[in-house]
Scaffold this motif. Structure first.
Motif, PDB file in Angstrom:
ATOM      1  N   LEU A 186       0.855  -1.182   0.000  1.00 41.15           N
ATOM      2  CA  LEU A 186       0.000   0.000   0.000  1.00 41.15           C
ATOM      3  C   LEU A 186       0.895   1.238   0.000  1.00 41.15           C
ATOM      4  O   LEU A 186       1.827   1.330   0.805  1.00 41.15           O
ATOM      5  N   PHE A 187       0.594   2.179  -0.886  1.00 37.87           N
ATOM      6  CA  PHE A 187       1.467   3.332  -1.060  1.00 37.87           C
ATOM      7  C   PHE A 187       0.733   4.625  -0.740  1.00 37.87           C
ATOM      8  O   PHE A 187      -0.429   4.818  -1.117  1.00 37.87           O
ATOM      9  N   LYS A 188       1.446   5.515  -0.045  1.00 32.06           N
ATOM     10  CA  LYS A 188       0.903   6.843   0.248  1.00 32.06           C
ATOM     11  C   LYS A 188       2.017   7.874   0.121  1.00 32.06           C
ATOM     12  O   LYS A 188       3.056   7.770   0.784  1.00 32.06           O
ATOM     13  N   ALA A 189       1.803   8.869  -0.733  1.00 33.64           N
ATOM     14  CA  ALA A 189       2.766   9.966  -0.885  1.00 33.64           C
ATOM     15  C   ALA A 189       2.556  10.989   0.223  1.00 33.64           C
ATOM     16  O   ALA A 189       1.439  11.206   0.683  1.00 33.64           O
ATOM     17  N   SER A 190       3.624  11.645   0.643  1.00 32.75           N
ATOM     18  CA  SER A 190       3.524  12.666   1.702  1.00 32.75           C
ATOM     19  C   SER A 190       3.963  14.041   1.204  1.00 32.75           C
ATOM     20  O   SER A 190       4.166  14.947   2.000  1.00 32.75           O
ATOM     21  N   ILE A 191       4.118  14.181  -0.106  1.00 37.76           N
ATOM     22  CA  ILE A 191       4.455  15.465  -0.709  1.00 37.76           C
ATOM     23  C   ILE A 191       3.453  15.770  -1.809  1.00 37.76           C
ATOM     24  O   ILE A 191       2.689  14.904  -2.223  1.00 37.76           O
TER      25      ILE A 191
ATOM     26  N   ALA B 101      17.270  15.970  -0.939  1.00 39.27           N
ATOM     27  CA  ALA B 101      17.791  14.614  -0.913  1.00 39.27           C
ATOM     28  C   ALA B 101      17.631  14.005   0.479  1.00 39.27           C
ATOM     29  O   ALA B 101      17.829  14.682   1.498  1.00 39.27           O
ATOM     30  N   GLU B 102      17.214  12.760   0.509  1.00 37.26           N
ATOM     31  CA  GLU B 102      17.008  11.965   1.738  1.00 37.26           C
ATOM     32  C   GLU B 102      15.732  12.356   2.489  1.00 37.26           C
ATOM     33  O   GLU B 102      15.431  11.770   3.547  1.00 37.26           O
ATOM     34  N   GLU B 103      14.982  13.315   1.993  1.00 37.93           N
ATOM     35  CA  GLU B 103      13.711  13.667   2.623  1.00 37.93           C
ATOM     36  C   GLU B 103      12.707  12.527   2.452  1.00 37.93           C
ATOM     37  O   GLU B 103      12.644  11.888   1.392  1.00 37.93           O
ATOM     38  N   VAL B 104      11.920  12.255   3.500  1.00 42.27           N
ATOM     39  CA  VAL B 104      10.867  11.242   3.402  1.00 42.27           C
ATOM     40  C   VAL B 104       9.728  11.814   2.563  1.00 42.27           C
ATOM     41  O   VAL B 104       9.163  12.863   2.890  1.00 42.27           O
ATOM     42  N   ILE B 105       9.389  11.136   1.469  1.00 43.23           N
ATOM     43  CA  ILE B 105       8.373  11.656   0.540  1.00 43.23           C
ATOM     44  C   ILE B 105       7.181  10.706   0.402  1.00 43.23           C
ATOM     45  O   ILE B 105       6.233  10.993  -0.336  1.00 43.23           O
ATOM     46  N   GLY B 106       7.204   9.588   1.132  1.00 43.12           N
ATOM     47  CA  GLY B 106       6.078   8.664   1.099  1.00 43.12           C
ATOM     48  C   GLY B 106       6.412   7.409   1.879  1.00 43.12           C
ATOM     49  O   GLY B 106       7.508   7.298   2.458  1.00 43.12           O
TER      50      GLY B 106
ATOM     51  N   GLY C  49       9.188  -1.847  -8.201  1.00 43.00           N
ATOM     52  CA  GLY C  49       9.619  -1.340  -9.497  1.00 43.00           C
ATOM     53  C   GLY C  49       8.692  -0.317 -10.119  1.00 43.00           C
ATOM     54  O   GLY C  49       9.045   0.324 -11.115  1.00 43.00           O
ATOM     55  N   ASP C  50       7.485  -0.153  -9.547  1.00 40.01           N
ATOM     56  CA  ASP C  50       6.560   0.846 -10.085  1.00 40.01           C
ATOM     57  C   ASP C  50       7.122   2.257  -9.908  1.00 40.01           C
ATOM     58  O   ASP C  50       7.770   2.568  -8.907  1.00 40.01           O
ATOM     59  N   ALA C  51       6.848   3.127 -10.887  1.00 37.36           N
ATOM     60  CA  ALA C  51       7.257   4.526 -10.798  1.00 37.36           C
ATOM     61  C   ALA C  51       6.395   5.243  -9.765  1.00 37.36           C
ATOM     62  O   ALA C  51       5.172   5.224  -9.848  1.00 37.36           O
ATOM     63  N   LEU C  52       7.026   5.874  -8.782  1.00 36.04           N
ATOM     64  CA  LEU C  52       6.306   6.563  -7.704  1.00 36.04           C
ATOM     65  C   LEU C  52       6.349   8.077  -7.859  1.00 36.04           C
ATOM     66  O   LEU C  52       5.336   8.752  -7.694  1.00 36.04           O
TER      67      LEU C  52
END
Length: 331
Positions: free
Chosen positions: A259-264, A272-277, A310-313
């Motif tokens: 399950l995927f959730k973006a946070s930006i 760089a290195e920021e949590v984005i999801g 492998g999916d593009a996020l």
């Protein structure tokens, strides 16, 4: 001032100062019912360029259709000078079936310039390139992201083309993205004819976003105003922020399925290195943070709640054009 000559498209004569809707015949159904695409043509009595505005090459990209619909409904396509040709929905088959492709399974945007004796999609591409495109001096083609991937509003052009860069800058989308012309695409077919074309990308398939629509409509008004074609009852407002020109970009892909959730958000500048999801499993036992591999602007976010390894996020810029500084700000 030179005399404006009549224009003949698909066997129909459109005189200066006239509005006419002509039929672009696509094919017949198995029942012999004819499938026609309306081509809306508005001409001024004053000479000027001919602008072709298209959308719906992919049947699932409805936000582009909505942009052109609004341009027509608001009368923006009635030119002060010259001619504006609107084709809001080219792939009517895909639109009806809520599908990207043609009934023959082909992607219309991968068969240009087409053939009079080829597949159904190829024949439509051929008719568009021979019956409509030769009349145009400039094309604006509206698209959206596919497969639940949401594109930031952007104009895509080839690099090292001053005319296209100038026109894209006038359009004023938040981003200009340098990208190569794909083989057998509509953009590439026009480019080979030395016909300038701006490809607008924004939003995602099967979705109409108000912000994306506004960017498309307002950008078209700016371009028409720049060409002296926008009537005085319309105002072409300046973009709220300076357009960022992206020279290079890359995708961040999923390391795990889940399950995927973006946070930006779209248009954000990330470090760089920021949590984005994050990616989790359905059972609360697993949680993996997605971190940015590099700094840049967010050009695309995957809105699918379920992803595979492998999916593009995320699509993130990696390099801005040479004449720009990297200024972190949200678009």
């Amino acid at each position: 001032m030179g005399k404006v000559a009549p224009l003949t498209i698909l066997g129909q004569v459109i005189k200066p100062g006239e509005r006419k809707e002509v039929s672009f015949n696509v094919a017949k159904l198995h029942t012999q019912n004819s499938i026609d695409i309306p081509v809306i043509i508005n001409r001024s009595k004053k000479p000027g360029p001919t602008i072709l505005i298209t959308a719906g090459i992919h049947g699932d990209e409805v936000n582009g259709v909505e942009i052109v619909r609004q341009i027509i409904a608001k009368g923006i396509n009635i030119p002060k000078k010259g001619t504006i040709i609107c084709m809001p929905l080219i792939n009517v088959f895909g639109f009806i079936q809520m599908n990207r492709e043609f009934p023959d399974g082909r992607d219309l945007n991968r068969v240009f310039p087409g053939s009079a004796f080829g597949s159904l999609a190829s024949r439509v591409a051929h008719q568009l390139m021979t019956e409509i495109v030769p009349h145009a001096d400039l094309v604006i083609d509206f698209h959206t992201g596919g497969s639940r991937r949401f594109n930031a509003p952007q104009i895509r052009i080839v690099e090292d083309h001053p005319q296209l860069l100038e026109l894209a800058g006038v359009f004023g989308a938040p981003f200009i993205l340098y990208s190569k012309n794909l083989n057998k695409s509509f953009r590439n077919a026009c480019f080979k004819l030395n016909l300038p074309i701006l490809l607008f990308e924004g939003g995602k398939s099967f979705f109409i976003d108000k912000n994306i629509t506004n960017h498309g409509v307002n950008g078209t008004k700016r371009l028409l105003a720049h060409l002296g074609m926008l009537k005085k009852n319309f105002k072409a407002s300046d973009p709220k922020k300076k357009t960022v020109v992206i020279a290079q970009s890359s995708w961040i892909r999923a390391k795990y399925s889940g399950l995927f959730k973006a946070s930006i958000d779209i248009g954000d500048f990330i470090n760089a290195e920021e949590v984005i999801g994050n990616i989790t499993d359905p059972y609360g036992k697993f949680n993996s943070f997605v971190r940015a591999s590099h700094s840049g602007y967010v050009l695309n976010v995957n809105h699918s709640p379920i992803v595979y390894q492998g999916d593009a996020l995320f699509h993130i810029s990696t390099q801005l054009a040479n004449d720009q500084n990297t200024t972190p700000e949200t678009i």
